[in-house]
Design a protein around this motif. Structure first.
Motif, PDB file in Angstrom:
ATOM      1  N   GLU A  75     -61.841  27.041 101.287  1.00 54.16           N
ATOM      2  CA  GLU A  75     -61.136  28.231 101.765  1.00 54.16           C
ATOM      3  C   GLU A  75     -59.972  28.548 100.830  1.00 54.16           C
ATOM      4  OE1 GLU A  75     -58.625  29.597 105.736  1.00 54.16           O
ATOM      5  OE2 GLU A  75     -59.407  27.564 105.610  1.00 54.16           O
ATOM      6  N   ASP A  76     -59.973  29.742 100.246  1.00 55.27           N
ATOM      7  CA  ASP A  76     -58.891  30.167  99.352  1.00 55.27           C
ATOM      8  C   ASP A  76     -57.691  30.569 100.194  1.00 55.27           C
ATOM      9  OD1 ASP A  76     -57.216  31.219  97.425  1.00 55.27           O
ATOM     10  OD2 ASP A  76     -58.653  32.690  96.680  1.00 55.27           O
ATOM     11  N   GLY A 119     -54.788  31.354  98.742  1.00 53.46           N
ATOM     12  CA  GLY A 119     -53.948  32.179  97.882  1.00 53.46           C
ATOM     13  C   GLY A 119     -52.947  31.349  97.106  1.00 53.46           C
ATOM     14  N   SER A 172     -56.328  25.956  97.693  1.00 50.28           N
ATOM     15  CA  SER A 172     -57.505  26.107  98.549  1.00 50.28           C
ATOM     16  C   SER A 172     -57.718  24.805  99.304  1.00 50.28           C
ATOM     17  CB  SER A 172     -58.742  26.482  97.726  1.00 50.28           C
ATOM     18  OG  SER A 172     -58.960  25.543  96.702  1.00 50.28           O
ATOM     19  N   GLU A 201     -54.000  24.544  91.809  1.00 59.16           N
ATOM     20  CA  GLU A 201     -53.919  24.889  90.394  1.00 59.16           C
ATOM     21  C   GLU A 201     -52.520  24.525  89.913  1.00 59.16           C
ATOM     22  OE1 GLU A 201     -56.401  25.970  88.484  1.00 59.16           O
ATOM     23  OE2 GLU A 201     -57.733  25.892  90.238  1.00 59.16           O
TER      24      GLU A 201
END
Length: 111
Positions: A15-16, A18, A22, A40
């Protein structure tokens, strides 16, 4: 809630959330939950608190964690513990993944 003894990654979507973060539900029951959280480089987990106990195991990458009044850098193989209601957050210094363990499970994560 149905309890299952085997949970497969392919059955749970990433699930991303944002901002370079995730998550994927690994498994949960009434009293425990495990969640993969992927970051990230540069992504931030904003400072927050909740009534659950939480343990975060660093699978990969490096993170600057703030827990209460302390800030430390953790890397693959390191673990953090957050007692209930303590403010905590993290910044990802090197792309990585955490395994978050909660007790009891987080209702707000279950769909």
């Amino acid at each position: 809630m149905d309890v299952t003894n085997f949970c497969f990654s392919k059955d749970n979507e990433l699930e991303d959330l944002g901002g370079g973060v995730s998550r994927r539900m690994a498994v949960y029951a009434d009293n425990a939950m495990v969640v993969e959280v992927h970051f990230e480089e540069g992504a931030v987990g904003a400072v927050h608190s909740h009534p659950h106990e939480q343990i975060s195991y660093v699978v990969s990458g490096a993170f600057e964690f703030q827990i209460g009044d302390e800030t430390k850098i953790v890397r693959a193989g390191d673990t953090t513990y957050k007692q209930p209601n303590i403010p905590h957050g993290a910044k990802c210094l090197e792309k990585g993944m955490l395994l978050d363990f909660f007790t009891p499970h987080r209702e707000d994560f279950v769909k």
